[in-house]
Design an enzyme around this catalytic site. Structure first.
Site, PDB file in Angstrom:
ATOM      1  N   GLU A 305     -11.060  40.745   1.438  1.00 30.20           N
ATOM      2  CA  GLU A 305     -11.081  39.814   1.937  1.00 30.20           C
ATOM      3  C   GLU A 305     -12.467  38.858   0.808  1.00 30.20           C
ATOM      4  OE1 GLU A 305      -8.118  40.180   4.300  1.00 30.20           O
ATOM      5  OE2 GLU A 305      -9.483  41.483   3.810  1.00 30.20           O
ATOM      6  N   LYS A 399      -9.564  51.697  25.057  1.00 30.11           N
ATOM      7  CA  LYS A 399     -10.220  51.298  26.527  1.00 30.11           C
ATOM      8  C   LYS A 399      -9.912  51.894  27.656  1.00 30.11           C
ATOM      9  CE  LYS A 399     -10.513  46.130  28.126  1.00 30.11           C
ATOM     10  NZ  LYS A 399     -10.517  45.140  28.752  1.00 30.11           N
ATOM     11  N   TRP A 404     -15.464  50.103  26.515  1.00 28.63           N
ATOM     12  CA  TRP A 404     -14.783  49.947  25.449  1.00 28.63           C
ATOM     13  C   TRP A 404     -15.049  51.695  25.066  1.00 28.63           C
ATOM     14  CZ3 TRP A 404     -10.874  47.843  24.072  1.00 28.63           C
ATOM     15  CH2 TRP A 404     -11.162  46.388  23.802  1.00 28.63           C
TER      16      TRP A 404
END
Length: 501
Positions: A305, A399, A404
């Site tokens: 992108e 997680k 995290w």
């Protein structure tokens, strides 16, 4: 004053003018299966013009045309010929499954396909094989003399994402974005390509135009070396040494294989002085090995992108090279929270990296949603001076117990151990903690899971609860078609190995 006096369309036609008018005696080298072709920019330009005639004769001029091909001179000629007729070259990933190839070709409504001989696929459109017969037909044609005027914001090249999280999504690069991005690569603070360089692009030309390095190289008159169909480490080392390559680009996995070959065979890398790596963070051990043979490494970051390279880290400090670096010209970044609020650049605050700029897509092909800021899905921190550190992909964070764990940070820590060649870390379901990390490791020399655990703890880089519950030794790690660790496949393999339903 009439502003239109200053108007000038930034198109591939302008790059082609330089190829023909300024650099006619410069050379392009293309490896084929058993031969190597060297020809001048002038001869290349003639072949491009003949290819345009071929496109016109086959009713393909100005249309979407697909290529399923490697880094060869035939493919490079198509890079110019199709956009110069006003068409869009759709570079299809050669490692796609035939059904994926058929899907993206149908999505782009391509009118024809050009493909290398090693590709085993059939399509419901005009198909042409890149081979000796094709060369003879093109060589027999009259070069096109007139080229149409082009609009800089019209499409020139298209590429689809690898589809690791769903169906591939298309991105179209305009003439303008290709021109600006290629020009940016010439800057001294980016790649610094110049006419005195010999550039070998190992980045597949079917993937984001080989990071636009072919366009940039020809824009400045550099000698360009194309490594051909499925190059082996020996092929790359021979090209580097025999063609005097000074700058090369490719994923870290490519250079791991090259360095293994160099060290095993007692070879050298000739005049090579710079290797640009992207697609994954280069392992410190690999950069140290390359430093020992006099090769400096750059760390680049980007995605389909962003038309490939969007940030570059050129630091001499190997510790600092773990960061993805600074935004290149024409490109802006922001750090956002889930609600879209901007977060501080303090080198500590973690957020999603968002981007915009002259070569960032505004929407996907056939997509309804447009982007002002494109949210990359990369979790990152940004230093006060704008240096980006990608911590992980959002979908790859683990997680555990509500907290995290960064799989990327664990992978890089494991790969910094001198007995490890490659590593990948993924989360697996856990009844108590939700998820726990498991590592697959490819070793360079004998070691044990406990030795790796002890090494990780000795780094004092993260808490003990980050340490993987299991370390599994494997012969190889699944990768995507562009050389990245394929965590979607890895997760399935880990579940089978650990018998997790």
């Amino acid at each position: 004053m009439d502003s239109t006096i200053m108007d000038y369309e930034l198109t591939i036609k302008s790059i082609f003018w330089r190829i023909e008018k300024l650099y006619g005696n410069r050379t392009i080298v293309s490896r084929f299966s058993s031969t190597r072709k060297t020809y001048t920019y002038s001869e290349f330009a003639q072949r491009v013009r003949k290819t345009i005639t071929f496109l016109r004769q086959n009713d393909l001029a100005g249309k979407n045309v697909a290529s399923v091909a490697w880094n060869t001179s035939r493919h490079l000629e198509l890079y110019f010929a199709v956009p110069l007729t006003g068409g869009v070259l759709h570079t299809v990933n050669v490692r796609f499954h035939p059904s994926e190839m058929e899907y993206v070709i149908r999505e782009m409504q391509d009118s024809g396909v050009f493909m290398d001989e090693d590709i085993q696929a059939t399509f419901n459109v005009k198909t042409f094989k890149f081979n000796q017969d094709y060369d003879e037909i093109v060589d027999s044609l009259t070069p096109a003399s007139e080229l149409p005027d082009l609009q800089e914001r019209s499409g020139a090249v298209s590429c689809f994402t690898s589809g690791t999280t769903g169906k591939p999504k298309g991105v179209i690069y305009s003439h303008r974005s290709i021109f600006i991005h290629s020009l940016s690569l010439l800057a001294g603070d980016v790649l610094g390509l110049s006419s005195s360089d010999v550039v070998m692009d190992v980045v597949p030309m079917f993937h984001i135009s080989g990071w636009d390095i072919p366009f940039a190289s020809l824009m400045t008159g550099a000698k360009l070396v194309l490594p051909g169909i499925r190059p082996r480490p020996r092929d790359l080392v021979e090209l580097i040494r025999e063609e005097g390559v000074t700058v090369a680009a490719g994923a870290p996995t490519v250079w791991i294989d090259v360095m293994n070959y160099v060290e095993k065979e007692g070879e050298d890398l000739g005049k090579l002085r710079t290797v640009v790596m992207g697609g994954a963070e280069p392992p410190r051990g690999l950069m140290e090995r390359m430093r020992k043979v006099g090769v400096r490494t750059y760390h680049a970051w980007g995605m389909t992108e962003t038309e490939a390279i969007a940030t570059v880290n050129r630091s001499e400090d190997l510790d600092a090279l773990t960061k993805q670096g600074y935004p290149i010209f024409g490109f802006e970044i922001a750090l956002l929270d889930p609600e879209g609020k901007e977060l501080p650049w303090d080198g500590k605050t973690v957020g999603e990296l968002a981007v915009r700029g002259a070569f960032v897509t505004g929407r996907y092909f056939k997509g309804d949603r447009t982007f002002t800021w494109f949210r990359t899905g990369d979790v990152a921190t940004v230093d006060p001076d704008g240096n980006v550190k990608v911590v992980d992909r959002q979908k790859d964070l683990i997680k555990s117990g509500g907290e995290w764990i960064s799989s990327v940070q664990l992978e890089n820590a494991i790969m910094s151990f001198n007995k490890v060649l490659e590593a990948v870390v993924v989360g697996v379901p856990h009844e108590r903690w939700g998820e726990r990390p498991v590592a697959l490791v490819v070793t360079r020399e004998p070691t044990s899971p406990q030795e790796i655990v002890d090494y990780l703890k000795s780094l004092r880089a993260f808490p003990d609860w980050w340490i993987p519950d299991r370390i599994v030794f494997v012969d190889s790690i699944p990768k995507t078609s562009t050389g990245k660790l394929d965590k979607k496949v890895v997760r399935e393999e880990v579940k089978k190995l650990l018998q997790i339903p």
